[in-house]
Design a protein around this motif. Structure first.
Motif, PDB file in Angstrom:
ATOM      1  N   ILE A  17      32.825 -20.875  36.431  1.00 54.88           N
ATOM      2  CA  ILE A  17      33.729 -20.370  35.396  1.00 54.88           C
ATOM      3  C   ILE A  17      34.847 -21.370  35.128  1.00 54.88           C
ATOM      4  N   TRP A  21      35.530 -23.444  31.674  1.00 54.09           N
ATOM      5  CA  TRP A  21      36.747 -23.095  30.928  1.00 54.09           C
ATOM      6  C   TRP A  21      37.649 -24.295  30.674  1.00 54.09           C
ATOM      7  N   LYS A  35      33.390 -20.763  27.437  1.00 54.12           N
ATOM      8  CA  LYS A  35      33.948 -19.747  28.333  1.00 54.12           C
ATOM      9  C   LYS A  35      32.975 -18.598  28.557  1.00 54.12           C
ATOM     10  N   THR A  39      30.969 -17.730  32.112  1.00 57.25           N
ATOM     11  CA  THR A  39      31.117 -16.393  32.683  1.00 57.25           C
ATOM     12  C   THR A  39      29.763 -15.730  32.877  1.00 57.25           C
ATOM     13  N   CYS A  58      34.203  -8.201  36.784  1.00 57.87           N
ATOM     14  CA  CYS A  58      34.848  -9.514  36.669  1.00 57.87           C
ATOM     15  C   CYS A  58      34.344 -10.255  35.432  1.00 57.87           C
ATOM     16  N   GLY A  59      33.041 -10.141  35.155  1.00 58.98           N
ATOM     17  CA  GLY A  59      32.488 -10.796  33.981  1.00 58.98           C
ATOM     18  C   GLY A  59      33.106 -10.290  32.694  1.00 58.98           C
ATOM     19  N   PHE A  62      36.646 -11.715  32.256  1.00 58.53           N
ATOM     20  CA  PHE A  62      36.740 -13.079  31.735  1.00 58.53           C
ATOM     21  C   PHE A  62      36.291 -13.163  30.274  1.00 58.53           C
ATOM     22  N   ILE A  63      35.303 -12.358  29.884  1.00 58.14           N
ATOM     23  CA  ILE A  63      34.909 -12.357  28.476  1.00 58.14           C
ATOM     24  C   ILE A  63      36.065 -11.842  27.619  1.00 58.14           C
ATOM     25  N   SER A  66      38.503 -14.555  27.217  1.00 59.11           N
ATOM     26  CA  SER A  66      38.023 -15.687  26.414  1.00 59.11           C
ATOM     27  C   SER A  66      38.410 -15.569  24.947  1.00 59.11           C
ATOM     28  N   GLY A 350      27.573  -8.971  27.632  1.00 58.82           N
ATOM     29  CA  GLY A 350      27.572 -10.405  27.917  1.00 58.82           C
ATOM     30  C   GLY A 350      26.467 -11.149  27.199  1.00 58.82           C
TER      31      GLY A 350
END
Length: 487
Positions: A17, A21, A35, A39, A58-59, A62-63, A66, A350
């Motif tokens: 990640i 990033w 990003k 992820t 967690c995914g 982060f999305i 992003s 995702g």
């Protein structure tokens, strides 16, 4: 505290990640695409090696960060509301409880006893094995692979003991590895539960068409393929391998019934057993009957989610001996798979984010893979794709690989003018062939770990050629069949 494998794989995911990033975009990926891709790849690694619950959360975290769904609090919140508000997520939430209650009622045991006490198997070793495999296939379809292994292992061990068959006999590894192969094959046959909902839901997300009929089509497709697979396995044993089955010739209904002692079937089991065909009919009716019928029109309106909710409510209302037939909290505590529940919204969201035009991921795939696949015939293209999927899913979580491969299928089917539906449906089934390492799935790990029944060399000796044959079966029969069924 010393680092273990879980810590190492967790760290690898965060490193991926971080790298994606901060590094400059790899054209044609956009900055946001970098990003999202980093992820999603981290989630795949975590799902396969660490866990499914916190990596899924967690995914999505982060999305959201992003900026995929927009900047600020509104965009961040939108990721979670869109992911968890998906119809598929709600379906899984109630379906896991409904089929968990079916398992808890003891109904699968009565199914196994009924199938294994048919007089047709008297003195017929291969008919006996066919009926054992049929029982395992059906029970896996309506429950889960793990639940079926837990149920069938003690039953089949008692049967083998009664027939004086032990691990030194030739038929032992072929019977038990075959049993596992059939269970592994059947775990996605009823796609209204578990990770299959996520995989088929991902297809619907990527296609932009919420197609409920696809679940029914998939069920028919995999049932046909399961019959062909099991038949080929048994025919290969009988006419090619020809192990000594002399001890199985003593099999009889009386011996099998003696090892299947159960109390008389009660009202709860009868109702749950009756529910299965009615449930399937309610799901299939809108796709096979005219919607001018008010009942069919109603079923089309409520869809699979409404049908499942109906049965949850029904079993919650009906009481037997002063107890609800479905105690929601009690069943959920034992049978609700939180890992699957969190994996579904994160995988749906995702994969859709990764395949969106805003990321540039599709253009990158075309740029990288076109030199290898360009000019290939449709069948060769499909063969390469399916072989790669089976190979890689032998070492990583089957469902995670299916979710990773789904955007790839859409990209290249569009590039080569192939309808992605048939290829995507076969891929959704074919990844579950993989069972040659413990990392392929929870049931593979259980099988490799059960040293009382299985030897690793037998799993590999039998499993590898059978997997290759099953792959060829899907390429040359399954894919053409899918093109007919998934019109």
């Amino acid at each position: 505290m010393p680092l273990n494998k879980t810590h190492i794989y967790t760290l690898i995911g965060f490193i991926i990640i971080a790298v994606f990033w901060v590094m400059p975009p790899i054209e044609p990926l956009t900055p946001m695409g970098m990003k999202v891709a980093g992820t999603f790849f981290a989630m795949i690694i975590w799902w396969s090696t660490v866990s499914t619950i916190w990596p899924s959360i967690c995914g999505l975290l982060f999305i959201g960060l992003s900026g995929y769904a927009g900047n600020g609090a509104k965009g961040f919140t939108s990721v979670f509301t869109s992911a968890f508000g998906n119809n598929i997520v709600l379906l899984v939430m109630v379906a896991m409880v409904l089929f968990g209650a079916f398992t808890a009622s003891g109904a699968p045991k009565y199914i196994a006893r009924w199938i294994l006490t048919r007089k047709i198997l008297n003195g017929r070793p291969y008919v006996f094995m066919a009926l054992v495999f049929a029982a395992a296939f059906f029970i896996t379809g309506v429950t889960s692979a793990v639940a079926t292994l837990i149920l069938m292992w003690p039953i089949t061990l008692r049967l083998m003991e009664g027939l004086d068959v032990n691990s030194d006999d030739q038929i032992w590894p072929y019977f038990f590895v075959g049993l596992f192969l059939v269970i592994n094959f059947a775990r996605s046959v009823f796609p209204y539960k578990g990770v299959m909902v996520a995989i088929l839901g991902t297809y619907n997300e990527l296609s932009g068409n919420a197609d409920p009929i696809i679940f029914v089509q998939f069920m028919v497709f995999l049932t046909i393929m399961g019959f062909l697979f099991t038949s080929l396995y048994l025919l290969g044993l009988k006419f090619i391998i020809r192990p000594d089955v002399s001890k199985l010739r003593d099999v009889s209904v009386e011996k099998l019934a003696a090892g299947q002692e159960l109390p008389p079937i009660g009202l709860p089991q009868k109702l749950y057993l009756a529910m299965i065909p009615i449930y399937i009919f309610m799901l299939m009716a809108p796709s096979v009957l005219p919607t001018s019928n008010p009942i069919v029109a109603f079923l089309e309106t409520i869809g699979p989610l409404g049908v499942t909710v109906f049965w949850v409510v029904f079993f919650s209302i009906v009481h037997f001996q002063n107890r609800q037939l479905l105690e929601y909290k009690e069943v959920a505590a034992k049978h609700f798979n939180w890992g699957v529940f969190f994996m579904i919204p994160s995988s749906l969201y995702g994969s859709a984010a990764l395949a969106s035009d805003a990321t540039g991921f599709k253009d990158l795939l075309i740029q990288i893979l076109t030199p290898f696949l360009s000019g290939k015939s449709e069948l060769l293209f499909i063969a390469i794709l399916f072989t790669f999927a089976v190979f890689i899913s032998s070492f990583a979580n089957n469902a995670a690989i299916a979710l990773l491969m789904m955007p790839i299928i859409f990209v290249f089917c569009e590039q080569f003018g192939i309808d992605p539906k048939s290829a995507a449906m076969v891929l959704s089934a074919i990844v579950f062939l993989a069972m040659l390492t413990p990392g392929a799935s929870p049931q593979a790990a259980m099988t490799f770990g059960n040293k009382d029944i299985y030897k690793t060399k037998d799993i590999l000796r039998i499993g590898f050629p059978v997997t290759v044959i099953a792959l060829l079966l899907y390429i040359f029969i399954g894919y053409p069949l899918a093109k007919i069924l998934f019109l």
